[in-house]
Scaffold this motif. Structure first.
Motif, PDB file in Angstrom:
ATOM      1  N   UNK A 179       0.812  -1.331  -0.107  1.00 17.88           N
ATOM      2  CA  UNK A 179       0.060  -0.137   0.182  1.00 17.88           C
ATOM      3  C   UNK A 179       0.966   1.259  -0.040  1.00 17.88           C
ATOM      4  N   UNK A 180       2.111   1.200   0.465  1.00 18.56           N
ATOM      5  CA  UNK A 180       3.159   2.422   0.342  1.00 18.56           C
ATOM      6  C   UNK A 180       3.978   2.325  -0.752  1.00 18.56           C
ATOM      7  N   UNK A 181       3.833   1.339  -1.433  1.00 16.64           N
ATOM      8  CA  UNK A 181       5.059   1.170  -2.582  1.00 16.64           C
ATOM      9  C   UNK A 181       6.240   1.050  -2.031  1.00 16.64           C
ATOM     10  N   UNK A 182       6.653  -0.006  -0.930  1.00 20.29           N
ATOM     11  CA  UNK A 182       7.711  -0.174  -0.556  1.00 20.29           C
ATOM     12  C   UNK A 182       7.885  -1.770  -0.712  1.00 20.29           C
ATOM     13  N   UNK A 183       7.384  -2.394  -1.416  1.00 19.67           N
ATOM     14  CA  UNK A 183       7.565  -4.054  -1.617  1.00 19.67           C
ATOM     15  C   UNK A 183       8.786  -4.347  -2.387  1.00 19.67           C
ATOM     16  N   UNK A 184       9.073  -3.369  -3.015  1.00 24.26           N
ATOM     17  CA  UNK A 184      10.740  -3.992  -3.830  1.00 24.26           C
ATOM     18  C   UNK A 184      10.261  -4.541  -5.032  1.00 24.26           C
TER      19      UNK A 184
ATOM     20  N   UNK B 117      -7.886   3.942  11.145  1.00 23.45           N
ATOM     21  CA  UNK B 117      -7.656   3.476  10.138  1.00 23.45           C
ATOM     22  C   UNK B 117      -7.520   4.622   8.783  1.00 23.45           C
ATOM     23  N   UNK B 118      -8.488   5.330   8.828  1.00 17.94           N
ATOM     24  CA  UNK B 118      -8.439   6.791   7.795  1.00 17.94           C
ATOM     25  C   UNK B 118      -7.225   7.509   7.945  1.00 17.94           C
ATOM     26  N   UNK B 119      -7.063   7.778   9.261  1.00 20.08           N
ATOM     27  CA  UNK B 119      -5.947   8.639   9.864  1.00 20.08           C
ATOM     28  C   UNK B 119      -4.708   7.984   9.414  1.00 20.08           C
ATOM     29  N   UNK B 120      -4.484   6.505   9.530  1.00 20.84           N
ATOM     30  CA  UNK B 120      -3.086   6.057   9.245  1.00 20.84           C
ATOM     31  C   UNK B 120      -3.274   5.999   7.552  1.00 20.84           C
ATOM     32  N   UNK B 121      -4.306   5.968   6.881  1.00 18.57           N
ATOM     33  CA  UNK B 121      -4.154   5.919   5.580  1.00 18.57           C
ATOM     34  C   UNK B 121      -3.492   7.200   5.008  1.00 18.57           C
ATOM     35  N   UNK B 122      -3.878   8.434   5.723  1.00 17.79           N
ATOM     36  CA  UNK B 122      -3.417   9.684   5.354  1.00 17.79           C
ATOM     37  C   UNK B 122      -2.018  10.130   5.950  1.00 17.79           C
ATOM     38  N   UNK B 123      -1.444   9.214   6.762  1.00 14.27           N
ATOM     39  CA  UNK B 123      -0.143   9.727   7.662  1.00 14.27           C
ATOM     40  C   UNK B 123       0.931   9.019   6.925  1.00 14.27           C
TER      41      UNK B 123
ATOM     42  N   UNK C 219       7.096  15.544   0.678  1.00 10.60           N
ATOM     43  CA  UNK C 219       6.152  14.476  -0.132  1.00 10.60           C
ATOM     44  C   UNK C 219       6.508  13.065   0.508  1.00 10.60           C
ATOM     45  N   UNK C 220       5.420  12.300   0.978  1.00  7.50           N
ATOM     46  CA  UNK C 220       5.284  11.245   1.453  1.00  7.50           C
ATOM     47  C   UNK C 220       4.293  10.151   0.623  1.00  7.50           C
ATOM     48  N   UNK C 221       4.645   8.858   0.996  1.00  7.66           N
ATOM     49  CA  UNK C 221       3.507   7.861   0.684  1.00  7.66           C
ATOM     50  C   UNK C 221       2.660   7.622   1.667  1.00  7.66           C
ATOM     51  N   UNK C 222       1.587   7.684   1.801  1.00 11.79           N
ATOM     52  CA  UNK C 222       0.523   7.215   2.605  1.00 11.79           C
ATOM     53  C   UNK C 222       0.270   5.679   2.297  1.00 11.79           C
ATOM     54  N   UNK C 223      -0.957   5.105   2.907  1.00 14.30           N
ATOM     55  CA  UNK C 223      -1.584   3.751   2.489  1.00 14.30           C
ATOM     56  C   UNK C 223      -2.438   3.988   1.140  1.00 14.30           C
ATOM     57  N   UNK C 224      -1.675   3.921   0.063  1.00 16.46           N
ATOM     58  CA  UNK C 224      -2.762   4.122  -1.207  1.00 16.46           C
ATOM     59  C   UNK C 224      -2.591   5.554  -1.864  1.00 16.46           C
ATOM     60  N   UNK C 225      -2.244   6.223  -1.008  1.00 14.24           N
ATOM     61  CA  UNK C 225      -2.275   7.886  -1.495  1.00 14.24           C
ATOM     62  C   UNK C 225      -0.744   8.363  -1.587  1.00 14.24           C
ATOM     63  N   UNK C 226      -0.667   9.509  -2.205  1.00 17.71           N
ATOM     64  CA  UNK C 226       0.695  10.273  -2.077  1.00 17.71           C
ATOM     65  C   UNK C 226       0.147  11.539  -1.392  1.00 17.71           C
ATOM     66  N   UNK C 227       1.104  11.791  -0.519  1.00 16.16           N
ATOM     67  CA  UNK C 227       0.575  13.139   0.424  1.00 16.16           C
ATOM     68  C   UNK C 227       1.807  14.131  -0.059  1.00 16.16           C
ATOM     69  N   UNK C 228       1.214  15.353  -0.007  1.00 17.17           N
ATOM     70  CA  UNK C 228       2.100  16.412  -0.100  1.00 17.17           C
ATOM     71  C   UNK C 228       1.968  17.596   0.795  1.00 17.17           C
ATOM     72  N   UNK C 229       2.961  18.039   1.635  1.00 17.25           N
ATOM     73  CA  UNK C 229       2.692  19.112   2.701  1.00 17.25           C
ATOM     74  C   UNK C 229       2.569  20.470   2.290  1.00 17.25           C
TER      75      UNK C 229
ATOM     76  N   UNK D  46       1.158  22.727   9.047  1.00 13.78           N
ATOM     77  CA  UNK D  46      -0.014  22.154   9.514  1.00 13.78           C
ATOM     78  C   UNK D  46      -1.059  21.537   8.582  1.00 13.78           C
ATOM     79  N   UNK D  47      -0.538  21.355   7.557  1.00 11.86           N
ATOM     80  CA  UNK D  47      -1.527  20.871   6.219  1.00 11.86           C
ATOM     81  C   UNK D  47      -0.889  19.967   5.516  1.00 11.86           C
ATOM     82  N   UNK D  48      -1.398  18.926   5.295  1.00 17.56           N
ATOM     83  CA  UNK D  48      -1.016  17.896   4.180  1.00 17.56           C
ATOM     84  C   UNK D  48      -2.130  17.357   3.337  1.00 17.56           C
ATOM     85  N   UNK D  49      -2.116  17.324   2.199  1.00 16.48           N
ATOM     86  CA  UNK D  49      -3.192  17.108   1.116  1.00 16.48           C
ATOM     87  C   UNK D  49      -2.659  15.646   0.510  1.00 16.48           C
ATOM     88  N   UNK D  50      -3.791  14.934   0.185  1.00 17.52           N
ATOM     89  CA  UNK D  50      -3.533  13.675  -0.544  1.00 17.52           C
ATOM     90  C   UNK D  50      -3.732  13.819  -1.972  1.00 17.52           C
TER      91      UNK D  50
END
Length: 421
Positions: free
Chosen positions: A153-158, A333-339, A349-359, A363-367
């Protein structure tokens, strides 16, 4: 970090392109600026002036049709259609038009996987081989044993994005699992088979019962049906590019008679059905169209299709909600998806669970997520979970990236770092 860089995935170009951000994780983070609470606190419906100019941008980039929808206060507030759905007959895009969502398929499947986590059927940090060990896995790759649901889900499977020759090439890792981002459709497909194993349901059966019906996404499917056949848009390649086969369209139309003869709809086909039907599909199709069972089945990484407002209904359920319905993922679970789960560019920029995240600020992070199928379909979605607003743009043109970027900038009032990576 959208799924749009050209020439990244060889034979599987119709399944979306890989992320180009892996090396950026090592960059030294710079401090984000202080938050300005009012700066982005405005509705995301584009202005009338921009919408009046939009057809000109579509012509410039060779995009026949476009659909967009906006979420405000956690509800679909607005949607609009532009242009032509099928250049062959001049059919206009309308509210019923069904777009290929391309890699926007992945966040939806991630939500389904997290529903199964909440139900105790999957565990985020349990190896995938404990649920399902497909016979196409390499026998001499011990790293496969360490790939977890979270890694997928976070694209770290290799794992690679897609194998060039899945009929004769075993699936093996290209990097150590859990150590960095390797954008992988193969990983999502393997997790799809795990979900099938623990539920006994096909991908589309699972999606329909747990998400599409309760969320009101009635016209969405990972497979094919009469409504989709009637209302699907047809993609056009970008100007000056070599056309590619509209693979899903051609595959489903060839498989439909086989499914009818078997008395089992395509939406119900599982991996076993794909294995059993592969010889018959090969006999009915041009050489090379069906090379392995996965070519016959719905695909969690790429084959979702539906009207743009259906996808907006989905992202509304990724927002915080006063009271969550019994079928929705739990709030934790929803919060973990967007963490942040894995850095792409540290601090930004980060990977969440199924989403990309941009700070956006301190205090604000968008998916967000993007998609590309067959060099003919380009899609993008972005959401602000704190303000419970979002935007979805889907196109049927290979030049759609330039169009959806302009839509996003006009609607949200800022550029995204993701567009430059």
């Amino acid at each position: 970090m959208h799924d749009d860089p050209a020439g990244m995935i060889g034979r599987r170009t119709f399944l979306g392109a890989a992320s180009a951000c892996v090396a950026l994780a090592a960059l030294r983070p710079l401090p984000l600026r202080a938050a300005d609470p009012a700066q982005y606190d405005h509705p995301w419906i584009p202005s009338d002036a921009f919408l009046a100019d939009l057809p000109e941008w579509m012509r410039a980039f060779g995009v026949p049709g476009l659909g967009m929808a906006v979420v405000e206060d956690g509800e679909v507030a607005w949607h609009r259609a532009f242009g032509i759905a099928d250049m062959a007959n001049g059919t206009a895009v309308d509210a019923d038009s069904v777009f290929e969502c391309a890699s926007l398929s992945k966040p939806v499947f991630a939500y389904l996987a997290l529903q199964l986590v909440d139900a105790g059927l999957l565990q985020l940090d349990r190896p995938l081989v404990r649920y399902c060990r497909p016979d196409y896995l390499a026998k001499d790759d011990p790293r496969l044993e360490r790939i977890t649901v979270r890694d997928v889900l976070r694209h770290s499977s290799g794992l690679p994005n897609w194998r060039g020759h899945p009929d004769r090439e075993p699936l093996r890792t290209i990097a150590e699992p859990g150590q960095g981002v390797n954008y992988s459709g193969e990983a999502f497909y393997w997790l799809q088979l795990a979900a099938e194993a623990v539920t006994g349901e096909s991908l589309d059966q699972l999606a329909r019962s747990r998400l599409f019906e309760p969320a009101g996404m009635h016209a969405s499917t990972y497979a094919w049906n009469a409504h989709v056949a009637r209302h699907s848009v047809f993609g056009e390649p970008a100007p000056g590019t070599t056309p590619t086969v509209q693979t899903f369209h051609r595959q489903w139309s060839l498989l439909q008679p086989i499914a009818e003869a078997q008395g089992k709809p395509l939406r119900e086909w599982t991996w076993e059905d794909g294995v059993r039907m592969l010889p018959r599909a090969r006999a009915a199709a041009p050489e090379g169209m069906f090379t392995w069972p996965g070519d016959l089945l719905a695909n969690s990484a790429a084959s979702l299709r539906g009207p743009v407002q259906d996808y907006a209904r989905f992202i509304a359920h990724v927002m915080s909600r006063g009271s969550r319905q019994h079928w929705e993922i739990a709030e934790a679970t929803r919060q973990a998806m967007l963490a942040p789960q894995m850095p792409l560019r540290a601090g930004w920029l980060d990977k969440g669970l199924g989403w990309n995240l941009e700070s956006i600020d301190e205090n604000t992070r968008w998916f967000f997520h993007g998609g590309a199928n067959a060099g003919r379909y380009k899609t993008f979605t972005v959401g602000d979970p704190q303000r419970r607003r979002g935007l979805v743009v889907m196109t049927n043109g290979g030049g759609g990236t330039g169009v959806y970027q302009r839509v996003v900038r006009a609607a949200i009032g800022r550029d995204l770092l993701a567009f430059d990576l």
